[in-house]
Design an enzyme around this catalytic site. Structure first.
Site, short mmCIF file in Angstrom:
data_model
loop_
_atom_site.label_atom_id
_atom_site.label_comp_id
_atom_site.label_asym_id
_atom_site.label_seq_id
_atom_site.Cartn_x
_atom_site.Cartn_y
_atom_site.Cartn_z
N ARG A 65 0.99 -0.95 -0.18
CA ARG A 65 0.48 0.13 0.04
C ARG A 65 0.74 1.25 -0.31
NH1 ARG A 65 2.68 1.86 3.28
NH2 ARG A 65 2.96 1.51 5.24
N GLU A 71 0.50 9.48 9.01
CA GLU A 71 1.70 8.62 9.17
C GLU A 71 1.94 9.14 10.84
OE1 GLU A 71 2.36 6.26 6.94
OE2 GLU A 71 3.09 8.13 5.80
N HIS A 72 2.30 7.41 10.78
CA HIS A 72 2.52 7.41 12.60
C HIS A 72 1.23 7.97 13.29
CE1 HIS A 72 6.43 5.43 12.25
NE2 HIS A 72 6.85 6.51 11.28
N ASP A 74 -1.78 6.01 13.37
CA ASP A 74 -2.86 4.49 13.45
C ASP A 74 -2.54 3.99 14.50
OD1 ASP A 74 -0.13 3.75 12.62
OD2 ASP A 74 -1.16 2.00 11.54
N GLY A 166 8.57 1.34 2.59
CA GLY A 166 6.87 1.74 3.72
C GLY A 166 6.40 2.06 2.96
N SER A 168 4.74 -1.37 2.88
CA SER A 168 4.35 -2.79 3.53
C SER A 168 4.50 -4.01 3.08
CB SER A 168 2.59 -2.65 3.54
OG SER A 168 2.12 -2.85 4.72
N ASP A 213 -1.45 -1.09 8.19
CA ASP A 213 -1.32 -2.21 6.00
C ASP A 213 -1.88 -3.15 6.30
OD1 ASP A 213 0.72 0.31 6.45
OD2 ASP A 213 1.66 -1.51 7.22
N ASN A 256 14.96 -1.43 7.56
CA ASN A 256 13.67 -2.49 7.90
C ASN A 256 13.62 -2.41 9.91
OD1 ASN A 256 13.32 -5.23 9.27
ND2 ASN A 256 15.42 -6.32 8.38
N LYS A 257 12.44 -2.30 10.03
CA LYS A 257 11.91 -1.76 11.42
C LYS A 257 12.41 -2.68 11.95
CE LYS A 257 9.70 -0.19 8.20
NZ LYS A 257 9.76 -0.27 6.72
P1 ADP Z 1 8.34 -2.40 5.07
O1 ADP Z 1 7.88 -0.60 4.47
O2 ADP Z 1 8.94 -2.49 3.25
O3 ADP Z 1 6.91 -2.80 5.12
P2 ADP Z 1 9.00 -3.88 6.75
O4 ADP Z 1 10.69 -3.39 7.50
O5 ADP Z 1 7.77 -3.98 7.98
O6 ADP Z 1 9.18 -2.97 5.41
O7 ADP Z 1 9.35 -5.39 6.55
C1 ADP Z 1 10.18 -5.68 5.70
C2 ADP Z 1 10.28 -7.07 5.70
O8 ADP Z 1 9.35 -7.55 5.18
C3 ADP Z 1 11.62 -7.96 4.96
O9 ADP Z 1 13.25 -7.26 5.45
C4 ADP Z 1 11.61 -9.17 4.58
O10 ADP Z 1 11.63 -9.86 5.82
C5 ADP Z 1 10.50 -9.42 4.98
N1 ADP Z 1 9.46 -8.98 2.93
C6 ADP Z 1 9.59 -8.32 2.61
N2 ADP Z 1 9.36 -8.33 0.64
C7 ADP Z 1 9.31 -10.00 1.14
C8 ADP Z 1 9.50 -11.06 0.31
N3 ADP Z 1 9.20 -10.66 -1.09
N4 ADP Z 1 10.15 -12.16 0.76
C9 ADP Z 1 10.29 -12.58 1.83
N5 ADP Z 1 10.58 -11.41 2.90
C10 ADP Z 1 10.20 -10.33 2.36
P1 NG1 Z 2 5.81 -0.18 7.18
O1 NG1 Z 2 6.07 1.04 6.92
O2 NG1 Z 2 4.93 -0.03 5.70
O3 NG1 Z 2 6.27 -0.91 8.03
C1 NG1 Z 2 4.63 0.97 9.47
C2 NG1 Z 2 3.35 0.40 10.64
C3 NG1 Z 2 2.05 1.12 10.12
C4 NG1 Z 2 2.11 2.10 10.46
C5 NG1 Z 2 3.23 3.35 9.06
C6 NG1 Z 2 3.94 4.40 10.27
C7 NG1 Z 2 3.42 -2.62 10.99
C8 NG1 Z 2 3.09 -3.51 10.42
N1 NG1 Z 2 2.85 -0.75 9.92
O4 NG1 Z 2 4.38 0.67 8.49
O5 NG1 Z 2 1.33 0.29 11.44
O6 NG1 Z 2 2.56 2.95 11.77
O7 NG1 Z 2 4.49 2.57 9.78
O8 NG1 Z 2 2.52 4.88 9.26
O9 NG1 Z 2 3.78 -1.69 12.02
MG MG Z 3 6.16 -3.16 7.20
#
Ligand code: ADP
Ligand code: NG1
Ligand code: MG
Length: 480
Positions: A65, A71-72, A74, A166, A168, A213, A256-257
């Site tokens: 999405r 932002e920040h 929810d 970012g 999701s 998300d 990577n969060k």
């Molecule tokens: P985002 O903003 O994309 O949600 P996050 O830090 O919350 O970032 O999550 C990213 C993590 O999700 C990656 O480090 C990985 O572990 C997992 N991930 C994302 N896409 C894939 C994929 N195609 N295959 C396996 N793991 C994935």
């Molecule tokens: P991303 O950046 O996609 O992991 C995160 C949080 C959301 C929201 C946004 C900031 C998770 C799974 N996602 O998104 O709930 O707080 O940051 O608006 O924790």
């Molecule tokens: Mg995420």
């Protein structure tokens, strides 16, 4: 009385919104016969067959999405404004008789994993990709009304949501896995129930997110953005003004969060601001977690809450000792009642700035929705201004931007009506509002002024770094 001075409840109700709550289950569709999706599903099937020597029984899909504004907020209980993008996670699924959860990925950067489906741990300390799948599966096991022992499952994954950017990818992976677990066990859970289960279970990876998300992953509908409200979860379709295109640009600094405590630190700063303000108001502070709940208890408007923040806090950071003094508690109790495991080491909290961002951003979400509904000659310009203000707030008050994101936002000025970081930030993507007839010119401008100078962009197709996606549909099951 101007709308902005109405109380939170009056304000919401005054909009006469009609949430499109369906209680429908995710649709079960036929595997597409042709096109990019069909090719990706065929490649996924091949990976599945090579890994597990059986055919997948079905596939699940969950989209990424882009959050347009909000932002920040929810996890503070406030509404957000995302739309699903075309990029998604696909999971091929079949049950097995071994009692194991076997996982593999088309992308060799994500190594295979296997565990006993009736006995496994999710290790928050390690930010590994399979944790997102285990979390989705665990969510259905815990909350889907199923009995142990669980049948073994084989899952293969492919995804084109840029990871850690970012958009999701994490929740798309959790949601697609949870849907795979539910469907393989014949469970018919509504989109809302799945969204709520997935919002809770993704916290097993260690991040204390809100629910945006997972809500948009299940509740998205084609061609509209959604205003998403929480407690209770409600998604309202909002048509964007004509002539508006949202362009997403990846700054190429991934974040990577689950790998650090930045995200949770913000969640905790908001919680501490809530608790300190609750204490000052004579409320039982230990029972308050979210700024939104405090606003409801105090029956104030968002603008009144902004005044309350100014009256309650100095702009400087507060040490942990000072927070304890304000709450009349000990560091041990603070650790237990207020802080997550990975934030107990933090010694300074910026209560004023974080709370100010949340209340002003929550206000901007409603302004944004109002402009979309009311339209008018200046609608697009007003939306752009709100996005610009949102970016400033995340950059300066919430301190979750990144110099590369700020550069992209700066380069957007002139051709875009407004631009802001999207998702959690600290890297990842920004979203810009661009008039339709300027989109190509705008993309060309960013390509030349930004991407041509970024080593990380070399060899990567332009449309994976810089794209506009029409609002897409939510999660589904594909069967042959
Ligand atoms: P985002 O903003 O994309 O949600 P996050 O830090 O919350 O970032 O999550 C990213 C993590 O999700 C990656 O480090 C990985 O572990 C997992 N991930 C994302 N896409 C894939 C994929 N195609 N295959 C396996 N793991 C994935
Ligand atoms: P991303 O950046 O996609 O992991 C995160 C949080 C959301 C929201 C946004 C900031 C998770 C799974 N996602 O998104 O709930 O707080 O940051 O608006 O924790
Ligand atoms: Mg995420």
């Amino acid at each position: 009385m101007p709308e902005t001075f109405l109380s939170w409840w009056q304000f919401n109700n005054a909009r006469g919104k009609q949430p499109d709550m369906s209680n429908k289950c995710p649709p079960v569709l036929h595997v597409p016969a042709a096109g990019e999706q069909a090719q990706r599903l065929a490649a996924l099937s091949q990976t599945f067959i090579s890994a597990f020597t059986q055919q997948p029984q079905f596939f699940t899909r969950a989209p990424g999405r882009v959050n347009l504004i909000g932002e920040h907020v929810d996890y503070c209980g406030y509404a957000v404004f995302p739309m699903a993008v075309e990029q998604d996670i696909l999971v091929a699924v079949a049950i097995n008789t071994s009692g194991r959860l076997n996982i593999c990925n088309v992308d060799a950067n994500f190594p295979p994993y296997s565990c006993d489906i009736n006995n496994y741990e999710i290790n928050k300390e390690r930010p590994v990709w399979h944790n997102y799948i285990l979390s989705g599966v665990r969510g259905i096991q815990d909350e889907g009304g199923m009995q142990q022992p669980f049948i073994g499952i084989n899952m293969a994954v492919t995804g084109n949501v840029p990871p850690s950017s970012g958009l999701s990818s994490s929740s798309a992976l959790v949601c697609a896995s949870a849907l795979g677990m539910a469907h393989s066990h014949g469970l018919s859970l509504s989109q809302e129930t799945l969204a709520e289960i997935c919002a809770r279970c993704e916290r097993h990876v260690g991040t204390q997110g809100g629910g945006m998300d997972q809500a948009i992953a299940f509740l998205a509908t084609k061609d509209t953005a959604k205003l998403i409200e929480f407690n209770p979860l409600q998604a309202t379709s909002v048509t964007l003004p004509p002539g508006a295109t949202f362009v997403v640009a990846n700054c190429l600094a991934p974040m990577n969060k689950a790998a650090n405590s930045y995200f949770n630190c913000r969640v905790m700063e908001c919680r501490l601001a809530t608790q300190v303000m609750a204490k000052k108001a004579g409320l039982p502070w230990r029972t308050f977690q979210k700024l939104g709940d405090l606003q409801r208890a105090l029956d104030k408007t968002l603008l009144q809450m902004i005044t309350l923040v100014e009256d309650s806090f100095e702009v400087r950071p507060y040490s942990k000792r000072q927070v304890c003094e304000l709450l009349n508690t000990t560091p041990d109790e603070l650790n237990q009642v207020s802080l997550s495991e990975n934030t107990r080491h933090i010694q300074e909290f910026k209560l004023h700035d974080r709370a100010l961002h949340v209340f002003s951003e929550a206000h901007r979400v409603w302004e944004f929705k109002k402009v979309c509904v009311e339209g008018g000659a200046y609608a697009l310009h007003t939306l752009g201004r709100l996005m610009q203000e949102s970016h400033k707030s995340t950059q300066l008050l919430y301190e979750c931007s990144h110099p590369k994101l700020d550069t992209l936002v700066e380069l957007s000025k002139g051709l875009a009506l407004g631009a802001r970081l999207t998702g959690a930030g600290w890297g990842g993507c920004m979203v810009a509002l661009v008039e339709e007839d300027k989109v190509e010119q705008y993309k060309e401008h960013l390509w030349k002024s930004y991407y041509s100078k970024e080593a990380a962009a070399e060899g990567r197709p332009r449309n994976t770094l810089l794209f506009s996606s029409p609002p897409g549909p939510g999660a589904c099951v594909f069967v042959k």
